[in-house]
Design an enzyme around this catalytic site. Structure first.
Site, PDB file in Angstrom:
ATOM      1  N   CYS A 282       5.680   4.033   0.289  1.00  9.92           N
ATOM      2  CA  CYS A 282       4.693   2.949   0.326  1.00  9.92           C
ATOM      3  C   CYS A 282       3.978   2.837  -1.026  1.00  9.92           C
ATOM      4  CB  CYS A 282       3.696   3.222   1.454  1.00  9.92           C
ATOM      5  SG  CYS A 282       2.267   2.119   1.470  1.00  9.92           S
TER       6      CYS A 282
ATOM      7  N   CYS B  61       0.155   2.536  -0.907  1.00 15.81           N
ATOM      8  CA  CYS B  61      -0.438   3.837  -0.584  1.00 15.81           C
ATOM      9  C   CYS B  61      -0.661   4.658  -1.855  1.00 15.81           C
ATOM     10  CB  CYS B  61       0.460   4.622   0.371  1.00 15.81           C
ATOM     11  SG  CYS B  61       0.723   3.854   1.984  1.00 15.81           S
TER      12      CYS B  61
END
Length: 325
Positions: free
Chosen positions: A79, A82
């Protein structure tokens, strides 16, 4: 283990009052124990960011949330957002100096926790305070927004649950923090508050209402009793009603104040917070005199149930002011 109070839609949490008492007691005991030991129990800055998995969730998140707000960062290696958000949260955890603990959960390795929190996409950030979970934000967020959210979280944790966070010592050994101290002796109103919770558990709403009123008669500022009374009175009002008939009456009689108030109570018990607030604000705009006052007062009561720090309450207060003036 299933995290307690994990429903994200409901707002009437009958365990909230008891959890608040337990959390405040543990926090006070931890502070007293630290003072007795001359500052013992401090954690290293390295202990403010931890990796958590399903096996350690109860110990490292639920139990720790009784002494400090735990912010959960759901992330994954693949991700990209993230990778932008996580370093900001980690830096802020150190900067806030123990006012919250950051728990990082890899969703790929902990699918069950992801499902229990209802995470639909990452990054997603939640908090657990005194065993109770609440969503903070999902997706990319700017640092100013993150700081504002964290400030609200630590304020609520301190004011409602008495959680002032962890003591941080830069010289402490990582992983060497003392375990939480045993429970404190009962406070002056703990027996009455416990009786109220037991009455709620037994379905004795009248008994719970009276127990909370007994506390407030001696201590009008007692937050646990205020919250518990608002919840118990709400549940008492909807007990035994026919939900279908209540909603039909509200739909058929939009100008009927009693019908709209009854439907708003049901909305809130069902977790439809914005619907409950919006229904009553719309009714305020259509009424005058005593009818308007009755609706306004019920709306203020529902604000108490949800909690004044909830952003939905803040938005509804602004909408109410526009409707009134």
């Amino acid at each position: 283990m299933q995290p307690r109070n994990m429903s994200m839609s409901g707002v009437v949490d009958l365990a909230a009052v008891k959890a608040a008492q337990e959390a405040k007691a543990k926090a006070e005991q931890a502070r007293a124990e630290a003072a007795r030991q001359g500052g013992g129990g401090a954690v290293s800055p390295a202990d403010l960011v931890i990796d958590v998995d399903e096996a350690g969730f109860e110990r490292e998140v639920l139990q720790r949330s009784a002494e400090v707000p735990v912010v959960i960062d759901f992330w994954a290696e693949w991700c990209q957002p993230c990778k932008q958000l996580s370093p900001v949260l980690e830096r802020l955890a150190v900067e806030y100096n123990g006012r919250f603990l950051l728990a990082k959960i890899d969703v790929d390795a902990n699918q069950m926790l992801m499902q229990q929190f209802g995470v639909q996409g990452i990054p997603a950030v939640f908090a657990v305070v005194a065993g109770q979970a609440l969503p903070l934000f999902q997706g990319a967020a700017g640092e100013a927004q993150i700081r504002e959210t964290l400030d609200q979280l630590v304020t609520v944790a301190e004011q409602r649950f008495g959680l002032t966070g962890l003591t941080v010592d830069p010289d402490a050994e990582p992983g060497g923090a003392a375990q939480p101290a045993p429970a404190t002796p009962a406070g002056p109103y703990d027996a009455l508050l416990e009786a109220a919770v037991q009455a709620l558990d037994a379905g004795d709403l009248a008994g719970a209402v009276q127990a909370y009123k007994n506390v407030l008669s001696e201590d009008p500022a007692n937050m646990e009793a205020k919250l518990g009374l608002a919840q118990a009175e709400l549940l008492q009002r909807v007990q035994g009603v026919d939900p279908q008939q209540v909603r039909k009456d509200a739909a058929d009689k939009p100008a009927d104040v009693t019908a709209q108030i009854a439907a708003a109570d049901l909305d809130l018990v069902g977790g439809h917070v914005e619907d409950a607030f919006g229904r009553l604000i719309d009714t305020v705009g259509r009424t005058v005199g005593d009818d308007r006052d009755a609706v306004r007062l019920r709306l203020l009561e529902l604000f108490e149930v949800v909690g004044g720090e909830d952003p939905r309450v803040a938005a509804a207060r602004r909408a109410l002011a526009r409707a009134l003036f």
